[in-house]
Motif scaffolding. Structure first.
Motif, PDB file in Angstrom:
ATOM      1  N   PRO A   1     -46.290  -3.325  29.759  1.00 33.15           N
ATOM      2  CA  PRO A   1     -45.210  -4.296  29.949  1.00 33.15           C
ATOM      3  C   PRO A   1     -44.077  -3.724  30.797  1.00 33.15           C
ATOM      4  N   ARG A   2     -43.494  -4.561  31.627  1.00 31.99           N
ATOM      5  CA  ARG A   2     -42.359  -4.133  32.441  1.00 31.99           C
ATOM      6  C   ARG A   2     -41.086  -4.485  31.689  1.00 31.99           C
ATOM      7  N   ILE A   3     -40.282  -3.483  31.371  1.00 31.21           N
ATOM      8  CA  ILE A   3     -39.050  -3.737  30.635  1.00 31.21           C
ATOM      9  C   ILE A   3     -37.825  -3.655  31.532  1.00 31.21           C
ATOM     10  N   THR A   4     -38.033  -3.412  32.816  1.00 31.27           N
ATOM     11  CA  THR A   4     -36.928  -3.389  33.773  1.00 31.27           C
ATOM     12  C   THR A   4     -37.284  -4.246  34.974  1.00 31.27           C
ATOM     13  N   HIS A   5     -36.265  -4.633  35.698  1.00 28.58           N
ATOM     14  CA  HIS A   5     -36.472  -5.333  36.964  1.00 28.58           C
ATOM     15  C   HIS A   5     -35.438  -4.829  37.964  1.00 28.58           C
ATOM     16  N   THR A   6     -35.713  -5.017  39.223  1.00 21.89           N
ATOM     17  CA  THR A   6     -34.832  -4.514  40.277  1.00 21.89           C
ATOM     18  C   THR A   6     -34.184  -5.691  40.999  1.00 21.89           C
ATOM     19  N   THR A   7     -32.863  -5.602  41.165  1.00 18.95           N
ATOM     20  CA  THR A   7     -32.135  -6.618  41.924  1.00 18.95           C
ATOM     21  C   THR A   7     -31.405  -5.934  43.074  1.00 18.95           C
ATOM     22  N   GLU A   8     -31.065  -6.716  44.090  1.00 20.10           N
ATOM     23  CA  GLU A   8     -30.318  -6.145  45.214  1.00 20.10           C
ATOM     24  C   GLU A   8     -28.899  -5.779  44.812  1.00 20.10           C
ATOM     25  N   ALA A   9     -28.301  -6.552  43.949  1.00 17.56           N
ATOM     26  CA  ALA A   9     -26.907  -6.318  43.571  1.00 17.56           C
ATOM     27  C   ALA A   9     -26.742  -5.139  42.616  1.00 17.56           C
TER      28      ALA A   9
END
Length: 80
Positions: free
Chosen positions: A12-20
């Motif tokens: 499972p992915r518990i993080t995500h990446t955003t530009e901000a």
């Protein structure tokens, strides 16, 4: 271990990446942790955890329960 899951796509992915903000934890993870904490608190109140279970005592029944005997002791009716 968390970074392994987040970057390899395994599990499972518990993080995500955003530009901000870059890499952030998912809000679903915080919600799930809070829900588990609430459920654990409720379970303690009802004596469903190992520590509370030892504090509970049950009195023997005063009368015999014929319906309970039929339900719990006989799984199939006896054919005559």
């Amino acid at each position: 271990m968390r970074r392994f899951y987040a970057h390899t796509g395994v599990g499972p992915r518990i993080t995500h990446t955003t530009e901000a903000n870059g890499e952030c934890s998912k809000p679903q993870v915080a919600i799930a942790k809070q829900a588990f904490g609430c459920m654990r608190h409720i379970m303690i109140g009802f004596g469903l955890d190992p520590q509370s279970r030892g504090k509970i005592s049950v009195l023997p029944p005063k009368e015999k329960d014929p319906i309970g005997d039929l339900y719990f002791k006989r799984s199939h009716p006896v054919a005559v």
